[in-house]
Design an enzyme around this catalytic site. Structure first.
Site, mmCIF file in Angstrom:
data_model
loop_
_atom_site.group_PDB
_atom_site.id
_atom_site.type_symbol
_atom_site.label_atom_id
_atom_site.label_comp_id
_atom_site.label_asym_id
_atom_site.label_seq_id
_atom_site.Cartn_x
_atom_site.Cartn_y
_atom_site.Cartn_z
ATOM 1 N N ALA A 158 16.151 51.556 26.196
ATOM 2 C CA ALA A 158 15.500 52.447 27.148
ATOM 3 C C ALA A 158 14.006 52.138 27.141
ATOM 4 O O ALA A 158 13.463 51.705 26.118
ATOM 5 C CB ALA A 158 15.752 53.880 26.740
ATOM 6 N N GLU A 203 23.966 50.054 24.030
ATOM 7 C CA GLU A 203 24.818 51.128 24.568
ATOM 8 C C GLU A 203 25.339 50.791 25.964
ATOM 9 O O GLU A 203 26.456 51.147 26.322
ATOM 10 C CB GLU A 203 24.032 52.450 24.582
ATOM 11 N N GLY A 241 19.439 51.342 23.994
ATOM 12 C CA GLY A 241 20.167 51.605 25.238
ATOM 13 C C GLY A 241 20.795 50.344 25.826
ATOM 14 O O GLY A 241 21.771 50.430 26.585
#
Ligand code: HXC
Length: 257
Positions: free
Chosen positions: A65, A111, A108
């Site tokens: 992120a 992920e 992220g």
């Protein structure tokens, strides 16, 4: 549709969605995630496409992120932005999605790869959840999907220390399906996508749904779900075509019905 931070290439029956923020190592801000999910949803509704690939570039699949976007956010702002919902939207794509990962798959980014259906990696790929080093924890599946994929011991090791798994370790521990030399990983991911896209579409959709169900339900419920989908496929033309083609020693011709 025009996109700024992703590149979408349609090579029917497959399509490639590439994150295109190389200078930020493909850090995932909300625009990237918004563009990526809407591209995948559009491709999911495109009858010419059977399988999608999500990728970055050789150096980074995604460095997580966007930290700069989060640095000053309050809890309520994070809640209201709700951009983790984008990772959930990927889960609802009905066609198979392959993550083709090279270089950093961090936070992220790791992920995102795990939200796809399977991961093909280059030998230089490295997977990590280093959020602990930022004073936070993974927020889009890094403690949940990772633990289901590689087990508690390795997941704890990664999440508590931030250490990265190499592509080979990730393969040995069940996170990655296939590892290829960096020069060919994307071509190999495309080959795999074409192979998957050549299968009967309804069966493919159910196969994906059923495997994913294994992560979300007790065994008895999952078995029941699988059995019903299996029976349902006998109501499709392709189910009969595949069985008959075997008996008649010919190649099946799928109708997607
Ligand atoms: C914003 C990032 C970034 C990120 C890298 N960059 N990662 N910008 N958010 N996550 C930027 C850097 O600031 C730098 O910009 C440029 O990309 C190149 O990065 P370098 O650090 O110079 O590259 P390198 O030395 O090769 O190191 C690579 C790296 C490192 C090890 C991946 O960049 C790094 O540790 N990045 C942060 C990774 C991380 O912690 N991710 C988790 C984020 S939290 P400039 O402008 O300086 O050139 C998270 C939570 C998810 O993902 C929760 C659910 C959504």
């Amino acid at each position: 549709m025009t996109y700024e931070l992703i590149i979408v290439q349609s090579e029917a029956p497959i399509a490639i969605v590439q994150i295109n923020r190389p200078r930020q190592l493909n850090a995932l801000n909300s625009q990237v995630m918004q563009e990526m999910t809407s591209a995948l949803e559009t491709l999911d509704n495109d009858a010419a496409i059977g399988c999608m690939i999500v990728t970055g570039d050789e150096r980074a699949f995604g460095a997580g992120a966007d930290i700069k976007d989060m640095a000053d956010a309050t809890a309520v702002e994070m809640l209201q932005r709700n951009w983790i919902a984008y990772w959930d939207r990927i889960k609802h794509i009905s066609k198979p999605v392959i993550a083709a990962v090279s270089g950093y798959a961090v936070g992220g980014g790791c992920e995102l790869a795990m939200a796809c259906d399977l991961i093909v990696a280059s030998e230089s790929a490295q997977f990590s959840q280093p959020e602990i080093n930022l004073g936070v924890i993974p927020g889009a599946g890094g403690t949940q999907r990772l633990t289901r994929a590689i087990g508690k011991a390795k997941a704890m090791d990664m999440v508590l220390t931030g250490r990265a798994l190499s592509a080979r370790e990730a393969e040995a521990n069940g996170l990655v399906a296939r590892v290829y030399p960096t020069e060919v990983y994307l071509d190999e991911a495309k080959k795999l996508a074409r192979e998957i896209a050549s299968k009967a579409p309804v069966a493919l959709r159910f196969a994906k749904e059923s495997v994913n169900k294994a992560f979300e339900s007790p065994l008895a419920d999952g078995l029941d779900f699988e059995r019903k989908l299996f029976y349902f496929l006998f109501a499709t033309q392709d189910g009969h075509e595949g069985l008959k083609a075997f008996v008649e020693k010919r190649k099946p011709e799928w109708q997607g019905k």
